[in-house]
Design an enzyme around this catalytic site. Structure first.
Site, PDB file in Angstrom:
ATOM      1  N   CYS A   1      41.188  40.098  27.081  1.00 36.01           N
ATOM      2  CA  CYS A   1      42.343  40.562  27.857  1.00 36.01           C
ATOM      3  C   CYS A   1      42.514  39.616  29.037  1.00 36.01           C
ATOM      4  O   CYS A   1      41.800  39.728  30.037  1.00 36.01           O
ATOM      5  CB  CYS A   1      42.152  42.003  28.332  1.00 36.01           C
ATOM      6  SG  CYS A   1      43.546  42.613  29.331  1.00 36.01           S
TER       7      CYS A   1
ATOM      8  N   CYS B   1      50.934  40.713  28.065  1.00 36.11           N
ATOM      9  CA  CYS B   1      49.672  40.493  27.355  1.00 36.11           C
ATOM     10  C   CYS B   1      49.315  39.022  27.509  1.00 36.11           C
ATOM     11  O   CYS B   1      49.998  38.152  26.967  1.00 36.11           O
ATOM     12  CB  CYS B   1      49.797  40.866  25.881  1.00 36.11           C
ATOM     13  SG  CYS B   1      48.277  40.566  24.927  1.00 36.11           S
TER      14      CYS B   1
END
Length: 303
Positions: free
Chosen positions: A76, A224
């Site tokens: 992430c 993202c």
């Protein structure tokens, strides 16, 4: 506080992150706790970044990355920037090395408080992404949504940035596509045995792009980071753009941007962008019970 630990609510380009301090403990944030936190409007998140004591010499911490459905994620980028900003505020350090499920991440905070994360090298081998079918050329695979003679989305580039990604090229603003409809179908397509992040990417020049992402395990997300990396790499790999691009994340607040560089000298992908602290509190990592700090907290720190 009992069993509670400190956490900070942060965001990276609108990607909602809970940075949880699990250092000094042997347990972890449990799936049921993650699901409970995700179901609350105030603590809803895209990823939890749980900071644990290091498992490997030479690293600052081990980071557990947890999706809002309680599953573990390998990477992430937006969350990593939040962790760096929080730990920099706590320690005064600017450079960090973390271990994650996907491997080692190096990151540095700059004077303007943006953070660069070395996301490692992309993986293009079909069986390591992984895919359920063999493809010798993963820069363009056979997969489409819509009628055979007029598909809405087709021929994505696929790769892994620590987690599986499929990048579909579009010729207009990604916000104009019904990703809420197509995202779940593509994320769970049989071609992706570990599911996949689905990104729509519009190349606007040799050095600029616009993206929107349906995130594996999180759904439609404001941003993202690893998907932006996948889009930048895929654009360079297919000759659509240069190896260094600025990617506008269409769904982020005020359409914020990330700088993505696919370095030629070592093949690593460097992502640079901002992170933002919102508020702090304490939570129970077993149940997800939480409380917000009553007094003003110290910005961007979780200790």
């Amino acid at each position: 506080m009992g069993n509670r630990v400190e956490f900070a609510k942060m965001n990276g380009l609108g990607n909602k992150i809970l940075v949880v301090d699990m250092r000094g403990r042997a347990d972890r944030v449990m799936p049921q706790a993650a699901i409970a936190l995700a179901g609350n409007a105030e603590t809803h998140f895209d990823q939890i970044m749980a900071i644990h004591d290091p498992k490997l010499a030479g690293t600052f911490a081990y980071i557990d990355i947890i999706n809002c459905d309680g599953t573990l994620a390998q990477a992430c980028g937006n969350g990593t920037r939040c962790v760096v900003q929080a730990l920099s505020a706590e320690t005064g350090l600017k450079a960090f090395t973390f271990q994650t499920l996907a491997g080692i991440l190096n990151a540095v905070e700059h004077d303007d408080r943006t953070v660069s994360v070395d996301m490692g090298s992309p993986v293009f081998d079909w069986n390591r992404i992984p895919l359920s079918e063999e493809f010798h050329d993963t820069s363009r695979i056979e997969l489409q949504i819509g009628p055979i003679d007029a598909p809405v989305l087709h021929s994505p580039a696929v790769m892994s940035m620590g987690n599986p990604h499929a990048v579909f090229w579009v010729d207009r603003d990604p916000m104009s596509y019904d990703l809420e409809r197509f995202g779940p179908l593509l994320e769970n397509h049989p071609l992706f045995p570990e599911k996949a992040n689905i990104t729509l990417a519009q190349v606007t020049s040799r050095t600029t792009m616009t993206t929107r992402t349906w995130e594996r395990g999180a759904g439609l997300t404001l941003a993202c980071g690893s998907a932006a990396c996948a889009a930048g790499v895929s654009a360079a790999r297919t000759g659509r753009a240069e190896r260094k691009v600025t990617i506008t994340v269409a769904s982020s607040p005020n359409r914020q941007a990330l700088d993505i560089e696919w370095r030629e000298r070592d093949g690593h992908v460097i992502m640079t962008g901002a992170a933002e602290w919102e508020w702090a509190g304490q939570l129970d990592p077993q149940t997800g019970d939480w409380q917000r700090e009553q007094q003003a907290g110290h910005e961007a720190s979780v200790s």
